[in-house]
Design a protein around this motif. Sequence first.
Motif, PDB file in Angstrom:
ATOM      1  N   ILE A  79       0.851  -1.209   0.000  1.00  0.00           N
ATOM      2  CA  ILE A  79       0.000   0.000   0.000  1.00  0.00           C
ATOM      3  C   ILE A  79       0.878   1.248   0.000  1.00  0.00           C
ATOM      4  O   ILE A  79       0.590   2.217  -0.701  1.00  0.00           O
ATOM      5  N   GLY A  80       1.971   1.178   0.739  1.00  0.00           N
ATOM      6  CA  GLY A  80       2.900   2.309   0.803  1.00  0.00           C
ATOM      7  C   GLY A  80       2.198   3.562   1.292  1.00  0.00           C
ATOM      8  O   GLY A  80       1.246   3.505   2.068  1.00  0.00           O
ATOM      9  N   ASP A  81       2.659   4.716   0.805  1.00  0.00           N
ATOM     10  CA  ASP A  81       2.032   5.983   1.166  1.00  0.00           C
ATOM     11  C   ASP A  81       1.026   6.288   0.054  1.00  0.00           C
ATOM     12  O   ASP A  81       1.263   7.132  -0.799  1.00  0.00           O
ATOM     13  N   CYS A  82      -0.059   5.559   0.074  1.00  0.00           N
ATOM     14  CA  CYS A  82      -0.964   5.426  -1.092  1.00  0.00           C
ATOM     15  C   CYS A  82      -1.457   6.758  -1.664  1.00  0.00           C
ATOM     16  O   CYS A  82      -1.884   7.647  -0.931  1.00  0.00           O
ATOM     17  N   THR A  83      -1.402   6.837  -3.001  1.00  0.00           N
ATOM     18  CA  THR A  83      -1.968   8.001  -3.706  1.00  0.00           C
ATOM     19  C   THR A  83      -2.923   7.513  -4.795  1.00  0.00           C
ATOM     20  O   THR A  83      -3.124   8.185  -5.793  1.00  0.00           O
ATOM     21  N   ARG A  84      -3.482   6.300  -4.612  1.00  0.00           N
ATOM     22  CA  ARG A  84      -4.267   5.694  -5.699  1.00  0.00           C
ATOM     23  C   ARG A  84      -5.633   6.322  -5.899  1.00  0.00           C
ATOM     24  O   ARG A  84      -6.235   6.146  -6.936  1.00  0.00           O
ATOM     25  N   ILE A  95      -2.791   6.358   6.694  1.00  0.00           N
ATOM     26  CA  ILE A  95      -3.543   5.182   6.253  1.00  0.00           C
ATOM     27  C   ILE A  95      -3.893   4.357   7.487  1.00  0.00           C
ATOM     28  O   ILE A  95      -3.046   4.151   8.365  1.00  0.00           O
ATOM     29  N   VAL A  96      -5.147   3.935   7.558  1.00  0.00           N
ATOM     30  CA  VAL A  96      -5.587   3.120   8.698  1.00  0.00           C
ATOM     31  C   VAL A  96      -5.741   1.693   8.172  1.00  0.00           C
ATOM     32  O   VAL A  96      -6.716   1.360   7.509  1.00  0.00           O
ATOM     33  N   PHE A  97      -4.751   0.877   8.437  1.00  0.00           N
ATOM     34  CA  PHE A  97      -4.625  -0.412   7.762  1.00  0.00           C
ATOM     35  C   PHE A  97      -5.590  -1.469   8.307  1.00  0.00           C
ATOM     36  O   PHE A  97      -6.433  -2.011   7.599  1.00  0.00           O
ATOM     37  N   GLY A  98      -5.454  -1.758   9.575  1.00  0.00           N
ATOM     38  CA  GLY A  98      -6.243  -2.836  10.188  1.00  0.00           C
ATOM     39  C   GLY A  98      -5.508  -3.225  11.456  1.00  0.00           C
ATOM     40  O   GLY A  98      -4.329  -2.905  11.615  1.00  0.00           O
ATOM     41  N   VAL A  99      -6.214  -3.889  12.356  1.00  0.00           N
ATOM     42  CA  VAL A  99      -5.586  -4.203  13.639  1.00  0.00           C
ATOM     43  C   VAL A  99      -6.146  -5.519  14.165  1.00  0.00           C
ATOM     44  O   VAL A  99      -7.259  -5.893  13.843  1.00  0.00           O
ATOM     45  N   GLY A 100      -5.338  -6.188  14.939  1.00  0.00           N
ATOM     46  CA  GLY A 100      -5.859  -7.370  15.621  1.00  0.00           C
ATOM     47  C   GLY A 100      -5.003  -8.595  15.423  1.00  0.00           C
ATOM     48  O   GLY A 100      -3.848  -8.527  15.006  1.00  0.00           O
ATOM     49  N   ASN A 101      -5.632  -9.717  15.708  1.00  0.00           N
ATOM     50  CA  ASN A 101      -4.947 -11.005  15.667  1.00  0.00           C
ATOM     51  C   ASN A 101      -4.851 -11.497  14.215  1.00  0.00           C
ATOM     52  O   ASN A 101      -5.877 -11.737  13.576  1.00  0.00           O
ATOM     53  N   LYS A 153      -9.261   2.735   3.544  1.00  0.00           N
ATOM     54  CA  LYS A 153      -8.213   2.922   4.545  1.00  0.00           C
ATOM     55  C   LYS A 153      -7.894   4.383   4.834  1.00  0.00           C
ATOM     56  O   LYS A 153      -7.026   4.672   5.640  1.00  0.00           O
ATOM     57  N   CYS A 154      -8.568   5.300   4.150  1.00  0.00           N
ATOM     58  CA  CYS A 154      -8.309   6.717   4.404  1.00  0.00           C
ATOM     59  C   CYS A 154      -9.611   7.412   4.774  1.00  0.00           C
ATOM     60  O   CYS A 154     -10.678   7.068   4.247  1.00  0.00           O
ATOM     61  N   ARG A 155      -9.495   8.399   5.647  1.00  0.00           N
ATOM     62  CA  ARG A 155     -10.687   9.104   6.106  1.00  0.00           C
ATOM     63  C   ARG A 155     -11.261   9.989   4.994  1.00  0.00           C
ATOM     64  O   ARG A 155     -10.555  10.849   4.467  1.00  0.00           O
TER      65      ARG A 155
END
Length: 259
Positions: A79-84, A95-101, A153-155
């Motif tokens: 994803i990098g510093d996405c500009t897509r 970027i808010v990727f995801g969290v957890g197990n 992943k972006c607000r």
Amino acid sequence: MPLDSQLRQALTDRLRYYRELGIYDFYRREPSAVAQPEITAPATLTPIPIAEEQLPATPKPKVASTDPSTALRLIREDIGDCTRCRLHQQGRKQIVFGVGNPNADLMFIGEAPGADEDLQGEPFVGRAGQLLNNMIKAMGIRREDVYIANIIKCRPPGNRTPERDECETCSPFLMRQIDAVKPKAIVALGAVAAKTLLAINAPMSELRGRWYDFRGTKLAVTYHPAFLLRDPRQKKETWKDLQMVMKDLGLAMPAKDPE
Ligand code: URA
């Protein structure tokens, strides 16, 4: 025949999209004098050789990993510093990727990061997140036991609903996250998540309360916690949805319903 620049750009964008989905080989049907039905025998498919230099400069995912945490790390790197999509120019902080197990049996998928998530870089950490935490706790598990992500992943500015093209651009990464974690069940939180994943346009009251097959994984739909903050009367129905999920995962039912 040389391609005009618009068509070339459209093809480049499409190829980049497929690459991000992990698709590298393309096939075309043999031309036929008679129109063929949509489903033709695979034997008539011929690989189209595409020279490396014709492909967009999107990095091929580094060696796919079967280890979920390595796979997730590689997706984040891709994803990098996405500009897509336009959201990178519309005030997102990160970027808010995801969290957890990474080995979670259960995955929750929301809509998009809000202001708190954008600041902290983690999904569901604001008021809606507190309610999601309570929902998870009511199921007899902990936030750290599940995996949490969003469709995008972006607000979006002002927390507007994500546009369709933003969802389409971002969701291949979510698909790869799902493939990495391989949850036994997914809960789509709210209409945007449900409609994007299932490609069904129906009211929440009709979408919830049953299982769907999502690319081989069971998927349930329930109300978004932010909606429940506005309309707590729907918490009862939400609890029914979560109980359906608990039953499927073999989680013990509490003696008393949550508040
Ligand atoms: N709402 C969402 O859909 N996702 C978040 O991460 C936060 C609020």
